[in-house]
Design a protein around this motif. Structure first.
Motif, PDB file in Angstrom:
ATOM      1  N   ASN A 144      -2.984   7.362  -9.610  1.00  0.00           N
ATOM      2  CA  ASN A 144      -1.602   6.956  -9.391  1.00  0.00           C
ATOM      3  C   ASN A 144      -1.258   6.920  -7.909  1.00  0.00           C
ATOM      4  OD1 ASN A 144      -1.189   6.768 -12.142  1.00  0.00           O
ATOM      5  ND2 ASN A 144      -0.268   8.801 -12.330  1.00  0.00           N
ATOM      6  N   ILE A 145      -0.588   5.853  -7.505  1.00  0.00           N
ATOM      7  CA  ILE A 145      -0.159   5.667  -6.123  1.00  0.00           C
ATOM      8  C   ILE A 145       1.343   5.393  -6.117  1.00  0.00           C
ATOM      9  CG2 ILE A 145      -0.462   4.342  -3.996  1.00  0.00           C
ATOM     10  CD1 ILE A 145      -2.998   5.757  -4.865  1.00  0.00           C
ATOM     11  N   SER A 146       2.079   6.114  -5.300  1.00  0.00           N
ATOM     12  CA  SER A 146       3.519   5.910  -5.201  1.00  0.00           C
ATOM     13  C   SER A 146       3.826   4.631  -4.424  1.00  0.00           C
ATOM     14  CB  SER A 146       4.184   7.107  -4.505  1.00  0.00           C
ATOM     15  OG  SER A 146       3.983   8.298  -5.250  1.00  0.00           O
ATOM     16  N   LEU A 147       4.697   3.811  -4.968  1.00  0.00           N
ATOM     17  CA  LEU A 147       5.085   2.562  -4.325  1.00  0.00           C
ATOM     18  C   LEU A 147       6.393   2.738  -3.552  1.00  0.00           C
ATOM     19  CD1 LEU A 147       4.367   0.105  -7.273  1.00  0.00           C
ATOM     20  CD2 LEU A 147       2.979   0.457  -5.220  1.00  0.00           C
ATOM     21  N   PRO A 148       6.579   1.964  -2.484  1.00  0.00           N
ATOM     22  CA  PRO A 148       7.835   2.054  -1.715  1.00  0.00           C
ATOM     23  C   PRO A 148       9.062   1.787  -2.579  1.00  0.00           C
ATOM     24  CG  PRO A 148       6.186   0.807  -0.507  1.00  0.00           C
ATOM     25  CD  PRO A 148       5.618   1.034  -1.872  1.00  0.00           C
ATOM     26  N   SER A 149       8.890   0.998  -3.638  1.00  0.00           N
ATOM     27  CA  SER A 149      10.014   0.667  -4.524  1.00  0.00           C
ATOM     28  C   SER A 149      10.420   1.834  -5.407  1.00  0.00           C
ATOM     29  CB  SER A 149       9.630  -0.510  -5.420  1.00  0.00           C
ATOM     30  OG  SER A 149       8.542  -0.147  -6.276  1.00  0.00           O
ATOM     31  N   GLY A 150       9.594   2.871  -5.435  1.00  0.00           N
ATOM     32  CA  GLY A 150       9.859   4.006  -6.289  1.00  0.00           C
ATOM     33  C   GLY A 150       9.025   4.010  -7.546  1.00  0.00           C
ATOM     34  N   GLY A 151       8.310   2.930  -7.794  1.00  0.00           N
ATOM     35  CA  GLY A 151       7.428   2.856  -8.950  1.00  0.00           C
ATOM     36  C   GLY A 151       6.066   3.469  -8.649  1.00  0.00           C
ATOM     37  N   THR A 152       5.154   3.287  -9.576  1.00  0.00           N
ATOM     38  CA  THR A 152       3.812   3.845  -9.446  1.00  0.00           C
ATOM     39  C   THR A 152       2.776   2.771  -9.736  1.00  0.00           C
ATOM     40  OG1 THR A 152       4.588   6.024 -10.173  1.00  0.00           O
ATOM     41  CG2 THR A 152       2.221   5.617 -10.270  1.00  0.00           C
ATOM     42  N   ALA A 153       1.809   2.648  -8.840  1.00  0.00           N
ATOM     43  CA  ALA A 153       0.666   1.759  -9.066  1.00  0.00           C
ATOM     44  C   ALA A 153      -0.458   2.564  -9.686  1.00  0.00           C
ATOM     45  CB  ALA A 153       0.207   1.136  -7.759  1.00  0.00           C
ATOM     46  N   ASP A 158      -3.840  -6.622  -2.432  1.00  0.00           N
ATOM     47  CA  ASP A 158      -2.619  -7.237  -1.909  1.00  0.00           C
ATOM     48  C   ASP A 158      -1.947  -6.373  -0.851  1.00  0.00           C
ATOM     49  OD1 ASP A 158      -2.768  -9.560  -3.401  1.00  0.00           O
ATOM     50  OD2 ASP A 158      -1.493  -8.828  -5.016  1.00  0.00           O
ATOM     51  N   TRP A 159      -2.353  -5.109  -0.737  1.00  0.00           N
ATOM     52  CA  TRP A 159      -1.746  -4.229   0.260  1.00  0.00           C
ATOM     53  C   TRP A 159      -2.366  -4.406   1.643  1.00  0.00           C
ATOM     54  CZ3 TRP A 159      -2.245   0.729  -3.242  1.00  0.00           C
ATOM     55  CH2 TRP A 159      -1.395   0.593  -4.341  1.00  0.00           C
ATOM     56  N   PHE A 160      -3.482  -5.084   1.745  1.00  0.00           N
ATOM     57  CA  PHE A 160      -4.069  -5.326   3.060  1.00  0.00           C
ATOM     58  C   PHE A 160      -3.107  -6.172   3.896  1.00  0.00           C
ATOM     59  CE2 PHE A 160      -8.411  -4.708   1.137  1.00  0.00           C
ATOM     60  CZ  PHE A 160      -8.851  -3.724   2.022  1.00  0.00           C
ATOM     61  N   PRO A 161      -2.883  -5.815   5.155  1.00  0.00           N
ATOM     62  CA  PRO A 161      -2.038  -6.652   6.012  1.00  0.00           C
ATOM     63  C   PRO A 161      -2.676  -8.005   6.315  1.00  0.00           C
ATOM     64  CG  PRO A 161      -2.209  -4.414   6.884  1.00  0.00           C
ATOM     65  CD  PRO A 161      -3.235  -4.537   5.797  1.00  0.00           C
ATOM     66  N   ASP A 162      -4.003  -8.033   6.369  1.00  0.00           N
ATOM     67  CA  ASP A 162      -4.731  -9.242   6.740  1.00  0.00           C
ATOM     68  C   ASP A 162      -4.886 -10.174   5.536  1.00  0.00           C
ATOM     69  OD1 ASP A 162      -6.725 -10.535   8.838  1.00  0.00           O
ATOM     70  OD2 ASP A 162      -7.754 -10.526   6.896  1.00  0.00           O
ATOM     71  N   PRO A 197      -0.415  10.399  -2.909  1.00  0.00           N
ATOM     72  CA  PRO A 197      -0.408   9.349  -1.887  1.00  0.00           C
ATOM     73  C   PRO A 197       0.530   8.194  -2.195  1.00  0.00           C
ATOM     74  CG  PRO A 197      -2.310   9.092  -3.305  1.00  0.00           C
ATOM     75  CD  PRO A 197      -1.626  10.370  -3.719  1.00  0.00           C
ATOM     76  N   GLY A 198       1.023   7.614  -1.109  1.00  0.00           N
ATOM     77  CA  GLY A 198       1.734   6.352  -1.172  1.00  0.00           C
ATOM     78  C   GLY A 198       0.856   5.267  -0.576  1.00  0.00           C
ATOM     79  N   VAL A 199       1.355   4.050  -0.549  1.00  0.00           N
ATOM     80  CA  VAL A 199       0.569   2.928  -0.057  1.00  0.00           C
ATOM     81  C   VAL A 199       0.130   3.152   1.385  1.00  0.00           C
ATOM     82  CG1 VAL A 199       0.625   0.464   0.467  1.00  0.00           C
ATOM     83  CG2 VAL A 199       1.633   1.304  -1.662  1.00  0.00           C
ATOM     84  N   CYS A 200       1.031   3.628   2.235  1.00  0.00           N
ATOM     85  CA  CYS A 200       0.694   3.829   3.649  1.00  0.00           C
ATOM     86  C   CYS A 200      -0.400   4.886   3.815  1.00  0.00           C
ATOM     87  CB  CYS A 200       1.929   4.207   4.456  1.00  0.00           C
ATOM     88  SG  CYS A 200       2.714   5.747   3.948  1.00  0.00           S
ATOM     89  N   ASP A 201      -0.499   5.818   2.867  1.00  0.00           N
ATOM     90  CA  ASP A 201      -1.515   6.874   2.953  1.00  0.00           C
ATOM     91  C   ASP A 201      -2.902   6.363   2.608  1.00  0.00           C
ATOM     92  OD1 ASP A 201       0.401   9.034   3.475  1.00  0.00           O
ATOM     93  OD2 ASP A 201       1.032   8.700   1.402  1.00  0.00           O
ATOM     94  N   VAL A 202      -2.984   5.371   1.736  1.00  0.00           N
ATOM     95  CA  VAL A 202      -4.296   4.907   1.272  1.00  0.00           C
ATOM     96  C   VAL A 202      -4.812   3.700   2.055  1.00  0.00           C
ATOM     97  CG1 VAL A 202      -3.972   5.818  -1.043  1.00  0.00           C
ATOM     98  CG2 VAL A 202      -3.260   3.467  -0.546  1.00  0.00           C
ATOM     99  N   LEU A 203      -3.965   3.061   2.834  1.00  0.00           N
ATOM    100  CA  LEU A 203      -4.409   1.900   3.606  1.00  0.00           C
ATOM    101  C   LEU A 203      -5.568   2.228   4.555  1.00  0.00           C
ATOM    102  CD1 LEU A 203      -1.222  -0.200   4.444  1.00  0.00           C
ATOM    103  CD2 LEU A 203      -3.296  -0.984   3.285  1.00  0.00           C
ATOM    104  N   PRO A 204      -5.545   3.367   5.257  1.00  0.00           N
ATOM    105  CA  PRO A 204      -6.701   3.678   6.115  1.00  0.00           C
ATOM    106  C   PRO A 204      -8.006   3.785   5.334  1.00  0.00           C
ATOM    107  CG  PRO A 204      -4.831   5.028   6.729  1.00  0.00           C
ATOM    108  CD  PRO A 204      -4.452   4.344   5.447  1.00  0.00           C
ATOM    109  N   LEU A 205      -7.945   4.312   4.116  1.00  0.00           N
ATOM    110  CA  LEU A 205      -9.137   4.382   3.277  1.00  0.00           C
ATOM    111  C   LEU A 205      -9.605   2.980   2.899  1.00  0.00           C
ATOM    112  CD1 LEU A 205     -11.232   5.844   1.525  1.00  0.00           C
ATOM    113  CD2 LEU A 205      -9.479   6.022  -0.266  1.00  0.00           C
TER     114      LEU A 205
END
Length: 210
Positions: free
Chosen positions: A9-18, A24-28, A69-77
């Motif tokens: 489970n990953i916390s989303l900025p919207s308050g939901g859970t992925a 799709d979370w990659f900036p590039d 974790p939230g999205v910003c926490d897992v992006l480095p991984l």
């Protein structure tokens, strides 16, 4: 030992859970298009880091936050997995390449991962049957290992992208062979028995053992 699905489970900025990570979370833009293999690897290591925190210390930034974790926490991984599981011109389209990339990541951290694969060739006469696939997938999951699934052709199965990696997290072999997988931050269900018969190009399954 079954997988603890809440650890995906990953916390989303919207308050939901992925459920699991999403390319799709990659900036590039290119990574959003071609990052499925690196995301499958990131799903696997995220699970290990959350289930076995010592792995995070040995393999990743000790200060990384993976407990809730939230999205910003897992992006480095995700970005780190991209460095090793980098697609070529045709993407990351071979199970053997996925395993080689996993070993290279391990070696970069002074670790030697055991791995296992089940190839599903294009030639349908050479493919493993449903029983062999169930033994491979269920066996890995019961040992606590997520399974990376490469699907080069979806065989007409709706909701499953072709030329794509997903992460299998549970399976039911009581009547056929159906798996639950993490894909684009959601749970999907795939009839693997049907896929083995109908996929035009095959693919395979890969396990990275911690």
């Amino acid at each position: 030992m079954e997988l603890k699905l809440d650890l995906f489970n990953i916390s989303l900025p919207s308050g939901g859970t992925a459920f699991g990570l999403s390319q799709d979370w990659f900036p590039d833009r290119f990574k959003r298009t071609a990052g499925c293999g690196s995301v499958a690897a990131a799903n696997i290591f995220l699970y290990y880091f959350r289930q076995y925190p010592c792995d995070k210390i040995n393999l990743f930034d000790a200060g990384a936050r993976f407990d809730r974790p939230g999205v910003c926490d897992v992006l480095p991984l995700m970005e780190e997995m991209w460095r090793f599981f980098t697609p070529g011109f045709m993407g990351l389209h071979k199970v053997a390449d996925f395993i080689s990339d996993a070993k290279n990541f391990g070696h970069s951290r002074g670790r030697s991962f055991e791995t296992d694969v089940l190839e599903v060739p294009k030639n349908k006469k050479q493919r493993p049957d449903q029983i062999a696939a169930a033994a491979f997938i269920d066996g890995a999951l019961k040992e606590g290992f997520p399974v990376a699934f490469l699907n080069l052709s979806n065989g007409g199965i709706k909701g499953l992208d072709s030329w794509h990696w997903v992460t299998i997290v549970s399976c039911d072999a009581s009547d056929g062979l159906t798996v639950t997988a993490a894909d684009y931050g959601k749970r999907i269900t795939v009839d693997i028995a049907r896929w083995l018969e109908s996929s035009a190009l095959g693919g395979g399954f890969a396990v990275i053992k911690r």
